[in-house]
Motif scaffolding. Structure first.
Motif, PDB file in Angstrom:
ATOM      1  N   SER A 148       0.801  -1.230   0.000  1.00 50.70           N
ATOM      2  CA  SER A 148       0.000   0.000   0.000  1.00 50.70           C
ATOM      3  C   SER A 148       0.833   1.279   0.000  1.00 50.70           C
ATOM      4  N   ASP A 149       2.102   1.191   0.397  1.00 53.86           N
ATOM      5  CA  ASP A 149       2.935   2.395   0.460  1.00 53.86           C
ATOM      6  C   ASP A 149       3.625   2.724  -0.863  1.00 53.86           C
ATOM      7  N   ILE A 150       3.335   1.961  -1.905  1.00 50.51           N
ATOM      8  CA  ILE A 150       4.062   2.136  -3.167  1.00 50.51           C
ATOM      9  C   ILE A 150       3.190   2.866  -4.189  1.00 50.51           C
ATOM     10  N   ASP A 151       3.751   3.878  -4.800  1.00 49.51           N
ATOM     11  CA  ASP A 151       3.099   4.637  -5.887  1.00 49.51           C
ATOM     12  C   ASP A 151       4.033   4.649  -7.087  1.00 49.51           C
ATOM     13  N   PRO A 152       3.555   4.892  -8.324  1.00 48.18           N
ATOM     14  CA  PRO A 152       2.134   5.020  -8.666  1.00 48.18           C
ATOM     15  C   PRO A 152       1.466   3.657  -8.793  1.00 48.18           C
ATOM     16  N   PRO A 153       0.126   3.627  -8.846  1.00 46.58           N
ATOM     17  CA  PRO A 153      -0.593   2.362  -9.004  1.00 46.58           C
ATOM     18  C   PRO A 153      -0.127   1.610 -10.243  1.00 46.58           C
ATOM     19  N   GLY A 154      -0.037   0.304 -10.113  1.00 46.62           N
ATOM     20  CA  GLY A 154       0.395  -0.537 -11.218  1.00 46.62           C
ATOM     21  C   GLY A 154       1.864  -0.890 -11.177  1.00 46.62           C
ATOM     22  N   THR A 155       2.627  -0.199 -10.318  1.00 50.16           N
ATOM     23  CA  THR A 155       4.072  -0.475 -10.222  1.00 50.16           C
ATOM     24  C   THR A 155       4.439  -1.169  -8.909  1.00 50.16           C
ATOM     25  N   GLU A 156       3.433  -1.472  -8.098  1.00 52.29           N
ATOM     26  CA  GLU A 156       3.704  -1.919  -6.727  1.00 52.29           C
ATOM     27  C   GLU A 156       4.589  -3.161  -6.678  1.00 52.29           C
ATOM     28  N   GLU A 157       4.231  -4.176  -7.433  1.00 51.43           N
ATOM     29  CA  GLU A 157       4.961  -5.442  -7.331  1.00 51.43           C
ATOM     30  C   GLU A 157       6.374  -5.316  -7.883  1.00 51.43           C
ATOM     31  N   ALA A 158       6.525  -4.612  -8.991  1.00 52.36           N
ATOM     32  CA  ALA A 158       7.854  -4.424  -9.561  1.00 52.36           C
ATOM     33  C   ALA A 158       8.737  -3.596  -8.632  1.00 52.36           C
ATOM     34  N   GLU A 159       8.128  -2.595  -8.008  1.00 52.82           N
ATOM     35  CA  GLU A 159       8.905  -1.747  -7.099  1.00 52.82           C
ATOM     36  C   GLU A 159       9.331  -2.528  -5.858  1.00 52.82           C
ATOM     37  N   TRP A 160       8.438  -3.416  -5.352  1.00 51.21           N
ATOM     38  CA  TRP A 160       8.840  -4.256  -4.220  1.00 51.21           C
ATOM     39  C   TRP A 160      10.047  -5.118  -4.592  1.00 51.21           C
ATOM     40  N   THR A 161       9.989  -5.721  -5.764  1.00 48.04           N
ATOM     41  CA  THR A 161      11.097  -6.566  -6.223  1.00 48.04           C
ATOM     42  C   THR A 161      12.383  -5.755  -6.284  1.00 48.04           C
TER      43      THR A 161
END
Length: 587
Positions: free
Chosen positions: A542-555
Motif C-alpha cells: 500500500s505504500d508504493i506509488d504510482p498504481p500498477g508499479t507496486e509489485e515491480a517496485e517491491w522486487t
C-alpha cells in the motif's frame, strides 16, 4: 483396534497442523523438517525422546529455589512465589534453556501436562501454596509420557494418576478435603471426581442414548448415592504443609491422614454402598491393613484404589476421558456417529494399553482422521480449534524464534514470562485461575467450548497483542526484526516476489492453505479465499506509488536493498494483516 493411520509424508500443511496441536508452536525450519517425516517418524520425535527435568525456579529474594528446601522468612511473599511458579510453567512451555534438538519434544510433553491441568483443575487463589502447585505440576510431568516409564507394576497410567491426584495436596486444598471427615462428610471432591474428572455425565446433547434417569439424584451414569459413598471413601485426608509425606510410587509429597498413619481416626471405616449404576458395589477396608478396628493410612489408600478401579471399570469413564482428549487435540463437537467410532476406538486403545494416555494420543496424532486423509471425509479438522490465549502467545514467540530467557537470570525470565501471562489474561485465560472448579470454559462448557475464547473484548486484545509487538511505533516486549526474519527463512527468489512471499507465509502462519490463488475466478473456496490473499497483498504494497508499479517496485527494493526503512514498514503491514486475520486465530 487402533485408529487407521496416515502413512504418507506429512508435507508443510500437515506438519504445521501437527505441531500447532501437539506443541506450543514451532519455527519455520522445524516445520520444514517435520514436513519430510511420516506421522510415525514425527510422533517418535515428539513423544519418544528422553527429556531433561526442568531447572528449578529461583526466588530472587534468596537467589535459590524454595520448592524442595522449603520456605523461610527470607523468601518472597506467598503470592509472589505463586506468580513465580506460574511464570516458571510458561517457561517450560517455551522450552526455556532446552537444546534445540529437544525443544519440540519438551514442548510436546508440556502440552500433555497442560491437558492434565485442564482435566484436573487447579485454582491458585484457593490453593494458596506455590509448593503444592509445583508438586502437582511435577506429578503431571511424571505421568505425561507414561509409555516411556519403566512400569512393571503398572503404576504409570491415567487410572493410577487419578488415585494420586485424589490425595494430592493441591487437590485436597482446592476441594475442601480437610473438611471431609467421618461424621461430617464434605462431598466436593467426590462430586467433581465423578462429574468432571472421570466418568462424566454422558455425551452432551445425546443423553437419550443412555439409560433414562430413574429417580431424583440420578445423573444417568452415576447417582447421588455414589457421590455420598465416594465422599466417605475419600474422607480423613488433610493438607500436609510440611510436604514430608511422600508417595511410595512417585516419591512426591502428598496429603496425610489424620490423626496419624496407624490411626486414621478421621476416615470413615464403615462399608460404602454404591448404587445400581455401579452394580451395587460395596467398598470396605481390607482387614489385613487395619490396626485392630482402626483405619490406617494404608487401608484408606487401598479404599481409594478400590474406588478408582470401580469408576474406571464403567464403560463411560474411558469414553469420557477420550472425548476430552479429542476436544483438546482435534475438535469440540462430537456427534453420535463420531462417538461410536473414533471415540470408541480411542477408548479401546486406552483400555487395552492399561489406561496409559500416551499411546492414545500418539495413535490419534498419527491417524488418518487427525489429518483428514482418509477417503470420503466431509469435515476438515484443519483450523477447527480457536487458539487458546496461551497457544496464541507462545506460538507467536516460538514461530518467530524469539530468545526466551533462562533461570540463569531470574528477573529477566520472570519479566518475559510475566508478559506472556499478562497477554493471555487480557485474552481471557487467567492462568491457574479459572472461574470455578470445572476449569477453563473452553475445555468443558457445552456447547460453546473453545468459542468461549472469543468475545468482542478478547478479540480486540488478540489483535492489539499483534499490533503492539509487530508495529515499530509500539512498545511490545515480543518484537522481532521482520527483515531479518524473511532473510533467514526465505530465499531471495521467494522474498523478492510479493505474491510468492504472501503465499509462502500463508502456508506457515495459517491453517487453511490449499490451492492458494489471487485469482477469484480460480478460487475453489476450499481454503483461504483469493479475496483474503489480495487483501494481504494490497496491505503489503500500500505504500508504493504510482498504481500498477507496486509489485515491480517491491522486487526492486528487496533485491537491491533500497529504502529499507520503507521495506520494514511494508513487512510490518503484511505481518499485521496476516496475524490479525480471523484465520490466524485458528489452529
Amino acid at each position: 483396534m487402533p485408529l487407521p493411520e496416515y502413512s504418507g509424508t506429512l508435507g508443510v500443511k500437515r506438519a504445521a497442523h501437527l505441531l500447532r496441536r501437539a506443541t506450543f508452536g514451532a519455527t519455520k525450519p522445524q516445520i520444514d523438517t517435520f514436513a519430510t517425516y511420516t506421522p510415525v517418524q514425527a510422533i517418535t520425535q515428539l513423544f519418544r525422546q528422553t527429556l531433561p527435568e526442568p531447572v528449578l525456579p529461583i526466588d530472587p529474594a534468596t537467589g535459590s529455589e524454595w520448592f524442595l528446601s522449603g520456605i523461610t522468612d527470607a523468601n518472597s511473599e506467598g503470592f509472589e512465589l505463586e506468580n513465580y511458579f506460574k511464570r516458571w510453567v510458561v517457561g517450560q512451555m517455551l522450552s526455556s534453556g532446552i537444546p534445540p534438538a529437544q525443544s519440540l519434544a519438551y514442548s510436546a510433553r508440556e502440552k500433555v501436562i497442560f491437558f492434565y491441568h485442564t482435566l484436573f483443575t487447579a485454582i491458585s487463589e484457593k490453593i494458596g501454596n506455590s509448593r503444592a502447585l509445583y508438586y502437582q505440576n511435577q506429578l503431571f510431568r511424571l505421568y505425561a509420557l507414561d509409555a516411556l516409564n519403566v512400569d512393571p507394576l503398572g503404576i504409570f497410567n491415567l487410572k493410577e494418576l487419578t488415585k494420586k491426584i485424589s490425595v494430592d495436596n493441591a487437590m485436597i486444598r482446592l476441594l475442601d478435603g480437610n473438611q471431609n471427615v467421618k461424621g461430617s462428610v464434605n462431598e466436593n471432591y467426590a462430586r467433581e471426581l465423578l462429574e468432571l474428572y472421570s466418568i462424566g455425565r454422558g455425551l452432551e446433547a445425546n443423553l437419550a442414548l443412555l439409560p433414562p434417569a430413574t429417580e431424583a439424584g440420578d445423573y444417568i451414569v452415576f447417582k447421588e448415592q455414589d457421590v455420598q459413598a465416594a465422599a466417605k471413601v475419600l474422607s480423613g485426608w488433610q493438607f500436609d504443609n510440611t510436604f514430608s509425606n511422600a508417595d511410595i510410587d512417585t516419591t512426591l509429597p502428598r496429603g496425610k491422614v489424620g490423626d496419624n498413619p496407624l490411626n486414621a481416626s478421621r476416615h470413615d471405616n464403615d462399608p460404602k454402598v454404591f448404587s445400581n449404576r455401579f452394580g451395587d458395589a460395596v467398598i470396605q477396608p481390607d482387614p489385613l491393613l487395619l490396626n485392630g478396628n482402626n483405619a490406617t493410612e494404608e487401608s484408606a489408600l487401598e479404599e481409594i484404589s478400590q474406588l478408582i478401579e470401580l469408576i474406571y471399570a464403567q464403560t463411560e469413564t474411558p469414553m469420557n476421558i477420550c472425548r476430552k482428549l479429542y476436544r483438546f487435540f482435534v475438535y469440540h463437537e462430537i456427534t453420535t456417529a463420531l462417538d461410536s467410532t473414533i471415540i470408541a476406538e480411542m477408548a479401546n486403545t486406552f483400555i487395552s494399553g492399561g489406561y496409559k494416555i500416551q499411546p492414545v494420543i500418539e495413535n490419534l496424532l498419527r491417524s488418518q482422521h487427525f489429518y483428514e486423509a482418509n477417503g470420503g471425509v466431509d469435515d476438515d479438522n484443519f483450523g477447527a480449534i480457536i487458539k487458546s490465549p496461551i497457544d496464541l502467545v507462545n506460538g507467536y514467540i516460538r514461530f518467530f524464534n524469539l530468545p526466551v530467557p533462562t533461570m540463569a537470570s531470574p528477573e529477566t525470565f520472570y519479566e518475559f514470562t510475566g508478559e506472556v501471562l499478562g497477554a493471555s489474561g487480557n485474552m481471557g485465560l487467567e492462568f491457574y485461575q479459572p472461574f470455578d472448579v470445572a476449569g477453563y470454559d473452553a475445555y468443558h462448557q457445552f456447547p460453546i467450548y473453545n468459542r468461549s475464547w472469543i468475545s468482542v473484548n478478547y478479540l480486540t486484545n488478540r489483535y492489539n497483542f499483534i499490533r503492539n509487538n509487530i508495529s515499530s511505533t509500539q512498545m511490545g516486549m515480543f518484537r522481532f526484526d521482520p527483515i531479518a526474519f524473511i532473510e533467514a527463512n526465505f530465499s531471495n527468489v521467494i522474498a523478492s516476489n510479493a505474491r510468492t512471499l504472501v503465499i509462502e507465509l500463508a502456508k506457515y502462519l495459517l491453517p487453511v492453505q490449499d490451492n492458494l490463488t489471487f485469482d477469484a475466478a480460480a478460487d475453489d473456496a476450499s481454503g483461504l479465499t483469493a479475496e483474503r490473499l489480495n487483501y494481504f497483498l494490497v496491505t503489503f504494497l500500500s505504500d508504493i506509488d504510482p498504481p500498477g508499479t507496486e509489485e515491480a517496485e517491491w522486487t526492486n527494493r528487496w533485491t537491491n536493498r533500497i529504502g529499507m526503512d520503507t521495506v520494514r514498514g511494508q513487512l510490518e503491514n503484511l505481518f499485521n494483516a496476516m496475524l490479525q486475520s480471523p484465520e490466524y486465530q485458528l489452529m
